[in-house]
Design a protein around this motif. Structure first.
Motif, short mmCIF file in Angstrom:
data_model
loop_
_atom_site.label_atom_id
_atom_site.label_comp_id
_atom_site.label_asym_id
_atom_site.label_seq_id
_atom_site.Cartn_x
_atom_site.Cartn_y
_atom_site.Cartn_z
N TYR A 97 37.32 25.22 -63.42
CA TYR A 97 37.54 24.33 -64.87
C TYR A 97 36.33 23.70 -65.11
O TYR A 97 35.95 24.39 -65.98
CB TYR A 97 39.16 23.29 -64.95
N ASN A 98 35.71 23.12 -64.62
CA ASN A 98 34.64 22.82 -64.88
C ASN A 98 33.09 23.26 -64.70
O ASN A 98 31.78 22.50 -64.94
CB ASN A 98 34.14 20.80 -64.36
N PRO A 125 30.22 26.28 -65.44
CA PRO A 125 29.77 26.62 -66.46
C PRO A 125 30.84 28.16 -66.85
O PRO A 125 31.15 28.32 -65.99
CB PRO A 125 28.88 27.19 -66.03
N LEU A 126 31.21 28.68 -68.40
CA LEU A 126 31.91 29.41 -68.85
C LEU A 126 31.65 30.56 -67.93
O LEU A 126 32.63 31.60 -68.04
CB LEU A 126 31.82 29.48 -70.26
N ASN A 127 30.32 31.06 -68.30
CA ASN A 127 29.77 32.26 -67.12
C ASN A 127 29.53 31.86 -66.24
O ASN A 127 29.46 32.94 -65.75
CB ASN A 127 28.31 32.74 -68.54
N MET A 128 30.17 31.11 -65.34
CA MET A 128 29.81 31.78 -63.92
C MET A 128 30.44 31.88 -63.40
O MET A 128 31.73 33.02 -63.49
CB MET A 128 30.28 30.10 -63.49
N SER A 129 30.00 33.04 -62.09
CA SER A 129 30.46 34.38 -61.37
C SER A 129 31.11 33.56 -59.74
O SER A 129 29.08 32.87 -59.87
CB SER A 129 29.70 35.56 -61.17
N PHE A 130 31.47 33.80 -58.71
CA PHE A 130 31.68 32.86 -57.68
C PHE A 130 30.94 34.74 -56.90
O PHE A 130 30.38 35.40 -56.88
CB PHE A 130 32.88 33.73 -57.09
N ARG A 176 34.71 32.68 -63.95
CA ARG A 176 35.53 31.76 -64.08
C ARG A 176 36.86 31.33 -64.45
O ARG A 176 38.05 31.74 -63.97
CB ARG A 176 35.17 30.61 -64.45
N PHE A 177 37.00 32.52 -65.31
CA PHE A 177 38.43 32.92 -66.24
C PHE A 177 38.77 33.61 -65.28
O PHE A 177 40.15 33.10 -65.59
CB PHE A 177 37.94 33.80 -67.39
N TYR A 204 27.22 21.22 -67.08
CA TYR A 204 26.99 21.92 -67.71
C TYR A 204 27.95 23.35 -68.18
O TYR A 204 28.58 23.57 -67.04
CB TYR A 204 26.18 23.16 -67.44
N ASP A 205 28.43 23.47 -69.38
CA ASP A 205 29.37 24.36 -70.45
C ASP A 205 28.95 25.96 -70.15
O ASP A 205 29.29 27.06 -69.87
CB ASP A 205 29.90 24.30 -70.83
#
Length: 320
Positions: A40-41, A43-48, A71-72, A146-147
């Motif tokens: 959840y914490n 970054p909003l646009n993070m990919s694994f 992340r979503f 960072y988000d």
């Protein structure tokens, strides 16, 4: 009374809960934050880094739109896992203390008291950032998480660090209109930075699109300025935000309170049996990234999912 209490509701804690349920053990999963709080914490646009099947637990398929999930998609997936297995969760409940008397652990949390015959510690490392320990670090302008880049449009920001998180933040905020300066203790960007990203950040630094200070550290932070200790002396910059991507560490104080011993090494590696994941304290197990101590890049979801199977197999044999 539980057979096992699992501390940490991240992917590995959930995997442990699934295996405990399959084995017919009475269990509960406790976390001081939300479900998969670390993800959840992110970054909003993070990919694994990994493909979705390597992040699967409990036999629940993880389907993502792209080759590597974001992340979503991960948050949706682990919510679905928790619902599919009807896992027993106690969220937003922080563990304050633990005592072992005889064969029983007594755990006191912010909401109640629990007893169990065993504990699995699967707390990860993402909740406790390394602090810079400089004046002004407590100002609202200083962020350790960072988000997204939008709030930093048109702002003068300092990014502290040279690893993947710092590099991603520097590039993303720069491309969304921030004036970026990187402050790095080492002599360059770390070799562990993603191979497809490292040339990008090095080229931006070389062309001075992103400013940089190597062999340097933040010395002080004020409302509109920062002081940077450089090899040439102290440099003062106008500044709106400091994004301290300095890394994170496990909850060593909780591990100490549980009686876990540590190896005599710089990584502060906890003592545990690598065949069963049991620590020096009988019926107290470690699962996931927490096993690596300060070496937080050793264990991931992908290679520590098996800890759940190993632990519950060992514990089930004992409790029969």
């Amino acid at each position: 009374m539980y057979d096992v209490i699992i501390i940490g509701a991240g992917p590995i804690g959930l995997a442990c809960g699934i295996e405990a349920k399959k084995a017919g053990l009475e269990y509960v999963i406790i976390d001081k934050g939300c479900l998969v709080n670390s993800i959840y914490n992110y970054p909003l646009n993070m990919s694994f880094f990994s493909t979705s099947e390597r992040l699967e637990i409990g036999g629940v398929p993880f389907i993502s739109h792209a080759n590597k999930p974001n992340r979503f998609e991960a948050l949706e997936y682990y919510r679905r896992v928790a619902l599919s297995w009807d896992l027993k969760l106690k969220l937003y409940e922080e563990v304050n203390s633990s005592v072992k008397e005889g064969d029983l652990f007594t755990i006191k949390t912010s909401k109640g008291t629990y007893q169990s015959r065993a504990i699995i510690l699967a707390t990860g490392f993402y909740d406790i950032p390394y602090m810079m320990n400089v004046p002004g670090e407590d100002l609202p302008k200083v962020k350790h998480y960072y988000d997204e880049p939008h709030p930093y449009f048109g702002q003068k920001i300092v990014v502290v660090g040279a690893a993947n998180s710092a590099v991603d933040v520097a590039l993303e905020t720069y491309r969304k209109g921030a004036e970026v300066t990187m402050v790095i203790r080492e002599d360059g960007i770390r070799d562990t930075v993603k191979y497809w990203v490292k040339p990008d950040i090095e080229n931006r630094i070389k062309e001075e699109s992103i400013s940089s200070y190597f062999h340097s550290e933040i010395k002080a932070i004020r409302e509109h300025e920062v002081d940077i200790e450089t090899p040439e002396g102290v440099v003062t910059l106008e500044n709106d935000f400091v994004l301290a991507m300095t890394g994170y560490k496990p909850n060593f104080s909780l591990m100490d309170s549980l009686g876990i011993a540590f190896q005599d090494d710089p990584m502060h590696t906890p003592v545990f049996n690598d065949q069963t994941q049991e620590t020096n304290v009988e019926n107290l197990y470690l699962a996931g990234v927490v096993c690596g101590g300060l070496k937080t890049n050793k264990w991931f979801i992908e290679n520590s999912r098996v800890h759940a199977d190993v632990i519950i197999a060992d514990l089930s044999a004992k409790l029969k």
